[in-house]
Design a protein around this motif. Structure first.
Motif, PDB file in Angstrom:
ATOM      1  N   PHE A  76     -13.410 -41.339  68.714  1.00  0.00           N
ATOM      2  CA  PHE A  76     -13.450 -42.536  67.866  1.00  0.00           C
ATOM      3  C   PHE A  76     -12.068 -43.186  67.899  1.00  0.00           C
ATOM      4  O   PHE A  76     -11.063 -42.524  67.646  1.00  0.00           O
ATOM      5  CB  PHE A  76     -13.813 -42.155  66.424  1.00  0.00           C
ATOM      6  CG  PHE A  76     -15.223 -41.653  66.273  1.00  0.00           C
ATOM      7  CD1 PHE A  76     -16.289 -42.534  66.185  1.00  0.00           C
ATOM      8  CD2 PHE A  76     -15.474 -40.295  66.203  1.00  0.00           C
ATOM      9  CE1 PHE A  76     -17.592 -42.066  66.039  1.00  0.00           C
ATOM     10  CE2 PHE A  76     -16.771 -39.821  66.051  1.00  0.00           C
ATOM     11  CZ  PHE A  76     -17.832 -40.705  65.976  1.00  0.00           C
ATOM     12  N   TYR A 140     -19.391 -43.795  63.044  1.00  0.00           N
ATOM     13  CA  TYR A 140     -18.144 -43.313  62.452  1.00  0.00           C
ATOM     14  C   TYR A 140     -18.400 -42.750  61.051  1.00  0.00           C
ATOM     15  O   TYR A 140     -17.899 -41.684  60.700  1.00  0.00           O
ATOM     16  CB  TYR A 140     -17.139 -44.459  62.416  1.00  0.00           C
ATOM     17  CG  TYR A 140     -15.728 -44.082  62.056  1.00  0.00           C
ATOM     18  CD1 TYR A 140     -14.991 -43.198  62.822  1.00  0.00           C
ATOM     19  CD2 TYR A 140     -15.108 -44.664  60.954  1.00  0.00           C
ATOM     20  CE1 TYR A 140     -13.678 -42.882  62.504  1.00  0.00           C
ATOM     21  CE2 TYR A 140     -13.798 -44.355  60.623  1.00  0.00           C
ATOM     22  CZ  TYR A 140     -13.092 -43.461  61.402  1.00  0.00           C
ATOM     23  OH  TYR A 140     -11.787 -43.163  61.079  1.00  0.00           O
ATOM     24  N   TYR A 143     -20.152 -39.434  61.112  1.00  0.00           N
ATOM     25  CA  TYR A 143     -19.225 -38.346  61.440  1.00  0.00           C
ATOM     26  C   TYR A 143     -18.093 -38.230  60.416  1.00  0.00           C
ATOM     27  O   TYR A 143     -17.111 -37.536  60.649  1.00  0.00           O
ATOM     28  CB  TYR A 143     -18.674 -38.527  62.857  1.00  0.00           C
ATOM     29  CG  TYR A 143     -19.616 -37.960  63.895  1.00  0.00           C
ATOM     30  CD1 TYR A 143     -19.400 -36.691  64.431  1.00  0.00           C
ATOM     31  CD2 TYR A 143     -20.731 -38.653  64.301  1.00  0.00           C
ATOM     32  CE1 TYR A 143     -20.268 -36.147  65.349  1.00  0.00           C
ATOM     33  CE2 TYR A 143     -21.614 -38.119  65.228  1.00  0.00           C
ATOM     34  CZ  TYR A 143     -21.377 -36.867  65.742  1.00  0.00           C
ATOM     35  OH  TYR A 143     -22.250 -36.315  66.651  1.00  0.00           O
ATOM     36  N   GLY A 145     -15.762 -40.208  59.539  1.00  0.00           N
ATOM     37  CA  GLY A 145     -14.477 -40.610  60.104  1.00  0.00           C
ATOM     38  C   GLY A 145     -13.477 -40.990  59.037  1.00  0.00           C
ATOM     39  O   GLY A 145     -13.817 -41.618  58.033  1.00  0.00           O
ATOM     40  N   PHE A 148      -7.865 -42.566  62.968  1.00  0.00           N
ATOM     41  CA  PHE A 148      -7.948 -42.862  64.400  1.00  0.00           C
ATOM     42  C   PHE A 148      -6.766 -42.229  65.094  1.00  0.00           C
ATOM     43  O   PHE A 148      -5.663 -42.298  64.570  1.00  0.00           O
ATOM     44  CB  PHE A 148      -7.926 -44.370  64.659  1.00  0.00           C
ATOM     45  CG  PHE A 148      -9.120 -45.092  64.131  1.00  0.00           C
ATOM     46  CD1 PHE A 148     -10.382 -44.836  64.622  1.00  0.00           C
ATOM     47  CD2 PHE A 148      -8.982 -46.037  63.126  1.00  0.00           C
ATOM     48  CE1 PHE A 148     -11.485 -45.510  64.137  1.00  0.00           C
ATOM     49  CE2 PHE A 148     -10.072 -46.714  62.634  1.00  0.00           C
ATOM     50  CZ  PHE A 148     -11.331 -46.451  63.138  1.00  0.00           C
ATOM     51  N   THR A 150     -10.096 -39.864  66.230  1.00  0.00           N
ATOM     52  CA  THR A 150     -10.783 -38.629  65.861  1.00  0.00           C
ATOM     53  C   THR A 150     -11.562 -38.185  67.079  1.00  0.00           C
ATOM     54  O   THR A 150     -12.304 -38.980  67.661  1.00  0.00           O
ATOM     55  CB  THR A 150     -11.750 -38.841  64.675  1.00  0.00           C
ATOM     56  OG1 THR A 150     -10.989 -39.172  63.513  1.00  0.00           O
ATOM     57  CG2 THR A 150     -12.559 -37.586  64.392  1.00  0.00           C
ATOM     58  N   LEU A 165      -8.374 -34.478  64.153  1.00  0.00           N
ATOM     59  CA  LEU A 165      -7.943 -35.709  63.494  1.00  0.00           C
ATOM     60  C   LEU A 165      -6.552 -36.061  63.993  1.00  0.00           C
ATOM     61  O   LEU A 165      -5.624 -35.261  63.885  1.00  0.00           O
ATOM     62  CB  LEU A 165      -7.922 -35.523  61.977  1.00  0.00           C
ATOM     63  CG  LEU A 165      -9.244 -35.085  61.345  1.00  0.00           C
ATOM     64  CD1 LEU A 165      -9.070 -34.838  59.847  1.00  0.00           C
ATOM     65  CD2 LEU A 165     -10.338 -36.100  61.594  1.00  0.00           C
TER      66      LEU A 165
END
Length: 183
Positions: A76, A140, A143, A145, A148, A150, A165
């Protein structure tokens, strides 16, 4: 009588050695319990990966969830993210090196970015793996999220093995990928 017992015992030991040498791994596997696959879906290590299907910039559909031919790294990212920019060349190299054993899927979280910048990023960094646009951030969010980049590492059985992460040094990321492929 005692001598015959020793000869029989020696024969059995030798026969056991021969059988073990020719089928040792199979014998060990027969006594090892397979760990059952998880049944619950969660974006956490040890759970089945949340399933999704998305269309890549190349027009093809890509699927995550359930058993696959290869392990998967879901990345991601956003075009404005400095660590994502640092990581892009590393992911390019890993995609080349492990193309037979690993699928890398780039998910641009377009909800926090825009199509034009995402496409420029793909061109600038010569991204050599499928990239999908997550226009509403649905994948995202699925998941969970938070940062950024990830990276979610998913084995061939569809089980999440690791969630990373932020950025890792390239040698550490490659070590995790090797472990993922071997599992």
């Amino acid at each position: 009588m005692k001598r015959n017992l020793y000869i029989l015992l020696a024969f059995l030991v030798l026969a056991g050695v021969v059988v073990y040498q020719s089928a040792g791994d199979k014998i060990q596997a027969a006594f090892q319990q397979e760990k059952p696959l998880p049944t619950e879906t969660k974006p956490q290590a040890g759970y089945l990966a949340p399933a999704f299907t998305a269309t890549g910039l190349d027009g093809k559909e890509y699927r995550v969830g359930g058993a696959q031919d290869k392990a998967i790294l879901v990345n991601f990212w956003a075009s404005w993210c400095d660590p994502c920019q640092q990581e892009a060349p590393e992911l390019h190299a890993l995609a080349d090196k492990y193309k037979d054993d690993l699928n890398i899927y780039g998910i641009n979280v377009t909800k926090y970015d825009n199509k034009k910048n995402a496409k420029s990023f793909v061109e600038k960094y010569d991204v050599n793996f499928p990239v999908m646009l997550d226009l509403k951030g649905t994948i995202y969010d699925q998941y969970k999220g938070a940062v950024f980049p990830t990276n979610v590492l998913i084995d061939k059985n569809g089980v999440v093995q690791d969630v990373i992460l932020g950025i890792l040094p390239s040698k550490d990321l490659e070590k995790k990928i090797k472990h993922l492929i071997e599992s």
